[in-house]
Design an enzyme around this catalytic site. Structure first.
Site: not given
Ligand code: DCP
Ligand code: MG
Length: 476
Positions: A346, A348, A400
């Site tokens: 996604d 963010d 997000d």
């Molecule tokens: N996050 C968090 N608690 C959650 C969801 C997210 O603290 N319940 C934080 C940590 C993540 C960031 O927000 O790193 C973004 O969430 P993502 O699920 O989008 O994770 P990433 O961006 O790190 O990975 P991806 O590349 O799969 O989107």
């Molecule tokens: Mg992400």
């Protein structure tokens, strides 16, 4: 969009044994001016190989580094690849060279970064294979000449620098499969154990090649070590193989790949005997949430990863929409892309505006979504209400959006940048090592009974008594 090609990156990750450029020892290379007189480098051949060593030596000399062919006491920097600190120290001992306190033992990443920068870059923990420890030895003789002690690795990801340069993929990929399987089976303890193990190995500047390399590394329990041992010996883990063939694992993996489907729903569908998405989609008795409906509708788009170019394009749209309502808002891409990842599941964003009221903040996201819905409607009308899939010129992407009060932006930025494991360990560290409570909104000092303010991520690290880690060093 053409991708910028970094020749140094290619040196690092490209094929190693194939087609070495002609520069055997027999070839005389032109003398190069030495730009950095204080540095005398020696590149370790062990585990690097003759060809790659010769290549790196030639390249470094061309960049003005003094690189010696032979090991001697005049060497100031030893550069190694795929070697742990203890391995280099052991090798030095065999060569009868005293690892003096002046000698730097560095990972090849330092040389590559330095060549890229055109000058020696600062040596940080991620480059240094060993750390000088003046106090550790009970032996007074050794204390006189400070020994090189293998750098102690913290059990907390927030005290380790973890870039995307993972030299232990073979192990971490296996651990992640096992962790996910434990998650599907709701075994939190083992799930966490394998996630922590994966995280710690991602921070290592060398590849584990023998069980000896695992000595002194935290978060590696017996179960984890068994898997490492098997992979070292057989090249793969039988447990991972079994999991990948497991019907429950395969079904959960498939079901949770649908946006809006979590463990509970997967469990239900699995128990009902479903094994494919097409059977689920066409079942008349099942009820889907609006998220799941979208998940099925845009399935192909959503399972294909988001590229950085797509993320940037989404960023333009998000800014345009946000600025329509809050012209002074800051819009920052967070999550994996902020950590330097090239793909994500996604995109963010964190949004914050210095001039906004509580009401502005509450209303922004509904307003943005409403704007997009109206735009979409107009586009559909314009294109004659047809939802033709052929010649589809768009892609569904998960976005997000997080809005936060301006005073809390540093906490929100730190919290939403991740990685998840980094965030988990940051909170665990705050609680257990500092008696503080950290979340995406605030930091509370339980001893002083006060909320600690922060204008930047750096200030939060400082409150916690941690060395600052750049976003790209948080890929734990
Ligand atoms: N996050 C968090 N608690 C959650 C969801 C997210 O603290 N319940 C934080 C940590 C993540 C960031 O927000 O790193 C973004 O969430 P993502 O699920 O989008 O994770 P990433 O961006 O790190 O990975 P991806 O590349 O799969 O989107
Ligand atoms: Mg992400």
């Amino acid at each position: 969009m053409p991708l910028p090609m970094d020749p140094l990156q290619m040196v690092h990750s490209g094929p190693r044994k194939k087609r070495p450029r002609q520069m055997g020892t027999s070839m005389v290379s032109p003398p190069h001016d030495i730009k950095f007189q204080d540095l005398v480098l020696y590149i370790l051949e062990k585990k690097m190989g003759t060809t790659r060593r010769a290549f790196l030596m030639e390249l470094a000399r061309r960049k003005g580094f003094r690189v010696e062919n032979e090991l001697s006491d005049s060497i100031t920097h030893i550069v190694a690849e795929n070697n742990s600190g203890s391995e280099v120290l052991e090798w030095l001992q065999v060569q009868n060279i005293k690892a003096s306190s002046q000698l730097e033992l560095l990972d090849v990443s330092w040389l590559i970064e330095s060549m890229g920068a055109g000058k020696p870059v600062e040596m940080t923990g991620k480059h240094q294979l060993v750390r000088r420890d003046y106090s550790a030895s009970p032996n007074p003789e050794l204390q006189k000449t400070p020994p090189l002690a293998v750098k102690k690795i913290s059990q907390y990801a927030c005290q380790r620098r973890t870039t995307l340069n993972n030299c232990n993929h073979i192990f971490t990929d296996a651990f992640e499969v096992l962790a996910e399987n434990y998650e599907f089976r709701e075994n939190e303890v083992f799930c966490l154990a394998f996630m922590r193990a994966a995280s710690v190995l991602k921070s290592l500047p060398f590849t584990i090649i023998s069980m000896k390399d695992t000595e002194g590394i935290p978060c590696l329990g017996d179960k984890v070590k068994c898997v490492i041992e098997e992979i070292i010996e057989d090249g793969e883990s039988s447990e991972v193989k079994a999991v990948l063939n497991d019907e429950r694992y395969q079904s959960f993996k498939l079901f949770t790949s649908v946006f809006g489907v979590g463990l509970k729903t997967s469990e239900k569908w699995f128990r009902m005997g479903f094994r494919t998405l097409s059977k689920i989609k066409s079942d008349k008795t099942l009820k889907f949430t609006p998220m799941q409906k979208a998940g099925f509708l845009y399935y192909e788009d959503l399972v294909s990863c988001v590229t950085r170019a797509e993320a940037e394009a989404v960023g333009v749209l998000v800014k345009e929409a946000v600025w329509a309502f809050l012209p002074d808002a800051f819009v920052t891409m967070t999550g994996g892309f902020r950590r330097g990842k090239k793909i994500g599941h996604d995109v963010d964003f964190l949004i914050t505006s210095p001039g906004s009221t509580d009401e502005d903040e509450e209303q922004l996201l509904p307003k943005v979504i409403n704007l997009w819905e109206r735009k979409l409607h107009h586009q559909r009308v314009d294109s004659g209400k047809c939802s033709q899939q052929d010649g589809k010129t768009w892609k569904a992407i998960r976005v997000d959006l997080v809005m936060c009060p301006y005073e809390r932006r540093a906490f929100a930025l730190l919290g939403w940048t991740g990685s998840r494991q980094f965030e988990r360990d940051l909170r665990r560290y705050a609680t257990h090592e500092r008696k503080m409570m950290l979340d995406n909104h605030a930091l509370y000092d339980k001893t002083k009974k006060i909320f600690l303010k922060a204008e930047s991520e750096e200030e939060i690290f400082a409150h916690l008594g941690l060395d600052y880690l750049e976003p790209w060093e948080r890929n734990a």
